[in-house]
Design an enzyme around this catalytic site. Structure first.
Site, PDB file in Angstrom:
ATOM      1  N   GLN A  38      -7.512  -0.553   3.263  1.00  0.00           N
ATOM      2  CA  GLN A  38      -8.334  -1.193   4.308  1.00  0.00           C
ATOM      3  C   GLN A  38      -9.666  -1.688   3.756  1.00  0.00           C
ATOM      4  OE1 GLN A  38      -7.426  -2.059   7.243  1.00  0.00           O
ATOM      5  NE2 GLN A  38      -5.556  -0.870   7.540  1.00  0.00           N
TER       6      GLN A  38
ATOM      7  N   ASN B 181      -8.219   3.459   8.474  1.00  0.00           N
ATOM      8  CA  ASN B 181      -7.590   2.358   9.198  1.00  0.00           C
ATOM      9  C   ASN B 181      -7.847   2.404  10.700  1.00  0.00           C
ATOM     10  OD1 ASN B 181      -5.822   4.605   8.226  1.00  0.00           O
ATOM     11  ND2 ASN B 181      -4.536   3.918   9.911  1.00  0.00           N
TER      12      ASN B 181
ATOM     13  N   CYS C 295       3.091   5.168  20.146  1.00  0.00           N
ATOM     14  CA  CYS C 295       3.944   5.626  21.244  1.00  0.00           C
ATOM     15  C   CYS C 295       5.394   5.490  20.797  1.00  0.00           C
ATOM     16  CB  CYS C 295       3.695   4.735  22.453  1.00  0.00           C
ATOM     17  SG  CYS C 295       4.832   5.012  23.795  1.00  0.00           S
TER      18      CYS C 295
ATOM     19  N   THR D 100      12.301  -7.359 -10.721  1.00  0.00           N
ATOM     20  CA  THR D 100      11.663  -8.661 -10.942  1.00  0.00           C
ATOM     21  C   THR D 100      10.502  -8.827  -9.965  1.00  0.00           C
ATOM     22  OG1 THR D 100      13.768  -9.573 -11.654  1.00  0.00           O
ATOM     23  CG2 THR D 100      12.084 -11.159 -10.983  1.00  0.00           C
TER      24      THR D 100
ATOM     25  N   HIS E  72      -1.705  -7.889   2.244  1.00  0.00           N
ATOM     26  CA  HIS E  72      -1.724  -8.409   3.622  1.00  0.00           C
ATOM     27  C   HIS E  72      -2.892  -7.864   4.437  1.00  0.00           C
ATOM     28  CE1 HIS E  72       0.206  -5.176   6.265  1.00  0.00           C
ATOM     29  NE2 HIS E  72       0.464  -4.688   5.067  1.00  0.00           N
TER      30      HIS E  72
ATOM     31  N   GLY F  75       0.803  -1.217   0.000  1.00  0.00           N
ATOM     32  CA  GLY F  75       0.000   0.000   0.000  1.00  0.00           C
ATOM     33  C   GLY F  75       0.838   1.270   0.000  1.00  0.00           C
ATOM     34  N   THR F  76       1.912   1.259   0.762  1.00  0.00           N
ATOM     35  CA  THR F  76       2.743   2.466   0.855  1.00  0.00           C
ATOM     36  C   THR F  76       3.310   2.830  -0.514  1.00  0.00           C
ATOM     37  OG1 THR F  76       3.310   1.881   3.123  1.00  0.00           O
ATOM     38  CG2 THR F  76       4.739   3.479   2.033  1.00  0.00           C
TER      39      THR F  76
HETATM   40  N1  PLP Z   1      -2.941   2.854   3.639  1.00  0.00           N
HETATM   41  C1  PLP Z   1      -3.675   2.483   4.696  1.00  0.00           C
HETATM   42  C2  PLP Z   1      -5.035   3.058   4.872  1.00  0.00           C
HETATM   43  C3  PLP Z   1      -3.167   1.571   5.615  1.00  0.00           C
HETATM   44  O1  PLP Z   1      -3.901   1.206   6.671  1.00  0.00           O
HETATM   45  C4  PLP Z   1      -1.871   1.038   5.413  1.00  0.00           C
HETATM   46  C5  PLP Z   1      -1.273   0.099   6.392  1.00  0.00           C
HETATM   47  O2  PLP Z   1      -1.594   0.111   7.553  1.00  0.00           O
HETATM   48  C6  PLP Z   1      -1.151   1.449   4.266  1.00  0.00           C
HETATM   49  C7  PLP Z   1      -1.712   2.361   3.410  1.00  0.00           C
HETATM   50  C8  PLP Z   1       0.219   0.890   3.986  1.00  0.00           C
HETATM   51  O3  PLP Z   1       0.112  -0.404   3.453  1.00  0.00           O
HETATM   52  P1  PLP Z   1       1.374  -1.408   3.448  1.00  0.00           P
HETATM   53  O4  PLP Z   1       1.530  -1.929   4.828  1.00  0.00           O
HETATM   54  O5  PLP Z   1       0.997  -2.478   2.478  1.00  0.00           O
HETATM   55  O6  PLP Z   1       2.560  -0.616   2.958  1.00  0.00           O
END
Ligand code: PLP
Length: 365
Positions: free
Chosen positions: A165, A137, A305, A224, A187, A68-69
């Site tokens: 999410q 999230n 934290c 790859t 994941h 996601g990031t």
């Molecule tokens: N975006 C949202 C809303 C998330 O909750 C998360 C992970 O918690 C991410 C992006 C990042 O995803 P990843 O862990 O696959 O990089």
């Protein structure tokens, strides 16, 4: 241990494991022209079609990335260059870090984006990229993304949607929503960690990469491909099911916590069935997470934290929850949660709240 932290990572589904184990035996490099290479390539392209079909995109507009990031960063890099940027104030750090200095779309007390404010911002300005997540999230709030997409299109703006999410839990269809890009992470859907996808609308699908390298993914993401992970991702792309059961169990956990003094953050918004954000007045979020962990219950803090210092949740702060923004935990039920986990949570929460809740006399003051 009862695992109630699915929004951090869902437990792996057996179908993902089985698909990965099979893919581990595929020997070739998907970019090779020989038979073994072509066989692995076919595996990836089949997976691509499955992911694309489930989320309303075309296979050729689906880019496999590391999660996601990276999907968020790639979308903002590719679609935001030369445009002014707006992001929802409750976006995940993956979006916030990729769009520093952007204008933030305010939210209501329930955590829902203020589309009137977005309309005012869009009106008359230069071309824009807007980022709005489909489901939050921390609170599970489901944003009015289709309405935001219509607004963006009416103003010549692009809309990127973080559906990380939402992906495994509600309908999340790029074409039906009308957005320009959609970020996914395996994941969070019961697939493996370290793989995800950026889905693009056909009119913006020829994007500049963040990583160019060997020209994989049609030149949009070099490197790859993680073949077993991609196979595992495709295996969890069935439409969401079992959400009513999750909602019933989540509601039970929520009602129990409220009986012991919790306040539900964003409970009035349409929400993911598995998620609740629970603030306990006077009790630090990190202390609650530790107390529950000692009782065998894994949840997370809306507020992280670091080095002994409590950071307040930017999400709950933006919702106007004040001090409660540092006093909330997130309970997020995994796909395989059992009734016993809710019983255990209720008992542990009752003991914790009795010890940690602010005394009623000071609560009234
Ligand atoms: N975006 C949202 C809303 C998330 O909750 C998360 C992970 O918690 C991410 C992006 C990042 O995803 P990843 O862990 O696959 O990089």
């Amino acid at each position: 241990m009862y695992y109630l932290d699915a929004n951090a990572s869902e437990p792996m589904r057996p179908e993902a494991k089985a698909a990965m184990l099979e893919a581990f035996d595929a020997v070739g490099n998907p970019s090779s022209v020989h038979g073994p290479g072509r066989a692995v390539r076919r595996l990836i392209e089949d997976a691509r079609e499955r992911v694309a079909a489930r989320f309303g995109a075309r296979g050729q507009d689906t880019v496999f990335v590391s999660g996601g990031t990276e999907a968020d960063a790639l979308a903002i890099h590719a679609l935001g260059t030369g445009r002014r940027i707006a992001i929802g104030v409750t976006e995940h750090d993956a979006v916030r870090a990729a769009a520093p200095g952007g204008w933030t779309i305010p939210v209501s007390r329930e955590g829902l984006a203020d589309l009137d404010a977005l309309r005012d911002w869009l009106t008359g300005g230069p071309p824009a990229l807007v980022c709005l997540m489909l489901a939050n999230n921390e609170t599970g709030a489901i944003q009015p993304v289709a309405a935001a997409a219509a607004l963006c299109r009416a103003h010549g703006a692009l809309l990127h949607v973080d559906a990380v999410q939402a992906g495994g839990r509600i309908a999340a269809d790029l074409a039906a929503l009308g957005c320009h890009s959609l970020a996914l992470s395996a994941h969070k859907m019961g697939g493996p960690k370290g793989v995800g996808a950026l889905l693009l609308a056909p009119e913006v699908s020829a994007i500049r990469p963040l990583i160019s390298g060997g020209g994989q993914e049609r030149g949009r993401r070099g490197g790859t491909q993680a073949v077993p992970a991609i196979a595992g991702f495709a295996a969890v792309c069935a439409p969401p099911s079992d959400q009513d059961r999750l909602a019933t169990l989540r509601d039970r956990a929520e009602a129990a916590a409220v009986r012991y003094g919790a306040i539900v953050c964003g409970g009035g918004a349409p929400r993911l069935a598995n998620t609740v954000s629970l603030a306990l007045p006077g009790a630090r979020a990190d202390a609650q997470v530790i107390a529950l962990d000692l009782e065998g219950i894994a949840v997370s803090a809306g507020a992280a934290c670091s080095s002994g210092k409590v950071q307040t949740s930017h999400v709950l702060e933006a919702m106007g929850l004040g001090a409660l923004a540092g006093q909330a935990i997130r309970v997020s039920l995994p796909w395989n949660v059992e009734d016993a986990a809710i019983d255990a949570f209720e008992a542990a929460y009752a003991r914790m709240a009795a010890r940690m809740r602010r005394p009623l006399v000071s609560a009234a003051a």
